[in-house]
Motif scaffolding. Structure first.
Motif, PDB file in Angstrom:
ATOM      1  N   GLY A   1      50.020  41.731 -12.635  1.00  0.00           N
ATOM      2  CA  GLY A   1      51.506  41.624 -12.886  1.00  0.00           C
ATOM      3  C   GLY A   1      52.178  41.198 -11.657  1.00  0.00           C
ATOM      4  O   GLY A   1      51.797  40.820 -10.594  1.00  0.00           O
ATOM      5  N   TRP A   2      53.606  41.273 -11.863  1.00  0.00           N
ATOM      6  CA  TRP A   2      54.463  41.229 -10.685  1.00  0.00           C
ATOM      7  C   TRP A   2      54.582  42.277  -9.731  1.00  0.00           C
ATOM      8  O   TRP A   2      54.536  43.439 -10.216  1.00  0.00           O
ATOM      9  CB  TRP A   2      55.915  40.849 -11.180  1.00  0.00           C
ATOM     10  N   SER A   3      54.863  42.076  -8.486  1.00  0.00           N
ATOM     11  CA  SER A   3      54.875  43.364  -7.702  1.00  0.00           C
ATOM     12  C   SER A   3      56.127  44.126  -7.947  1.00  0.00           C
ATOM     13  O   SER A   3      57.126  43.390  -8.416  1.00  0.00           O
ATOM     14  CB  SER A   3      54.780  42.722  -6.169  1.00  0.00           C
ATOM     15  N   ASN A   4      56.201  45.194  -7.648  1.00  0.00           N
ATOM     16  CA  ASN A   4      57.091  46.362  -7.578  1.00  0.00           C
ATOM     17  C   ASN A   4      58.053  46.311  -6.327  1.00  0.00           C
ATOM     18  O   ASN A   4      59.086  47.170  -6.143  1.00  0.00           O
ATOM     19  CB  ASN A   4      56.858  47.667  -8.316  1.00  0.00           C
ATOM     20  N   ARG A   5      57.855  45.734  -5.124  1.00  0.00           N
ATOM     21  CA  ARG A   5      58.088  45.906  -3.958  1.00  0.00           C
ATOM     22  C   ARG A   5      59.201  44.879  -3.537  1.00  0.00           C
ATOM     23  O   ARG A   5      59.690  45.275  -2.456  1.00  0.00           O
ATOM     24  CB  ARG A   5      56.906  45.914  -2.784  1.00  0.00           C
ATOM     25  N   TYR A   6      59.361  44.043  -4.575  1.00  0.00           N
ATOM     26  CA  TYR A   6      60.480  43.008  -4.163  1.00  0.00           C
ATOM     27  C   TYR A   6      61.794  43.352  -4.795  1.00  0.00           C
ATOM     28  O   TYR A   6      61.883  43.590  -6.018  1.00  0.00           O
ATOM     29  CB  TYR A   6      59.939  41.530  -4.646  1.00  0.00           C
ATOM     30  N   TRP A   7      63.010  43.550  -4.106  1.00  0.00           N
ATOM     31  CA  TRP A   7      64.240  43.886  -4.495  1.00  0.00           C
ATOM     32  C   TRP A   7      65.124  42.840  -4.047  1.00  0.00           C
ATOM     33  O   TRP A   7      64.949  42.525  -2.913  1.00  0.00           O
ATOM     34  CB  TRP A   7      64.866  45.320  -4.270  1.00  0.00           C
ATOM     35  N   GLY A   8      66.037  42.446  -4.897  1.00  0.00           N
ATOM     36  CA  GLY A   8      66.812  41.270  -4.405  1.00  0.00           C
ATOM     37  C   GLY A   8      66.225  39.836  -4.562  1.00  0.00           C
ATOM     38  O   GLY A   8      65.311  39.783  -5.238  1.00  0.00           O
ATOM     39  N   TRP A   9      66.781  38.939  -3.903  1.00  0.00           N
ATOM     40  CA  TRP A   9      66.161  37.485  -4.329  1.00  0.00           C
ATOM     41  C   TRP A   9      65.244  37.285  -3.223  1.00  0.00           C
ATOM     42  O   TRP A   9      65.350  37.676  -1.829  1.00  0.00           O
ATOM     43  CB  TRP A   9      67.383  36.661  -4.228  1.00  0.00           C
TER      44      TRP A   9
END
Length: 128
Positions: A3-11
């Motif tokens: 799945g998608w990473s959980n480490r990216y916040w914001g754009w």
């Protein structure tokens, strides 16, 4: 690909991370021919919330993608609404400073953190 990473916040960066995860597993990425489907980005100002650290995370893909994604997602169910053809889930995934590695980095550079909770928008038809 987990799945998608959980480490990216914001754009920024999350789509490049997914592209690399797919490629790392030798899965094909294909696009419709231009005569069937086209995408044109409309002119717009830079989005708020650009995360300058996102692209630094891209250099650390391996082996983190095996431990970072669906198998490490933590969330609180806020609401679930059933519709005839889908279920809408509203979940709270926390805030950037709820991520322990990011929390350590922020503490070392910006001092103590305050705790707030943000709620993500609901997504139609997604299952977690």
């Amino acid at each position: 690909v987990n799945g998608w990473s959980n480490r990216y916040w914001g754009w920024g960066g999350e789509d490049d991370d997914m592209f690399r995860r797919v490629g790392r597993h030798d899965l094909p990425v294909w696009r419709w021919p231009a005569d069937v489907a086209r995408y044109t980005m409309l002119p717009h100002p830079p989005p708020p919330g650009i995360n300058e650290d996102s692209y630094g995370l891209l250099s650390k893909l391996s082996p983190f993608h095996r431990q970072d994604g669906l198998n490490s997602l933590h969330f609180t169910m806020v609401n679930s609404t059933r519709f005839p053809h889908h279920t809408r889930l509203l979940v709270d995934v926390g805030a950037p400073h709820d991520d322990p590695p990011l929390k350590r980095k922020l503490r070392s550079t910006r001092g103590p953190l305050t705790t707030t909770t943000t709620t993500t928008p609901s997504f139609d038809g997604m299952r977690l």
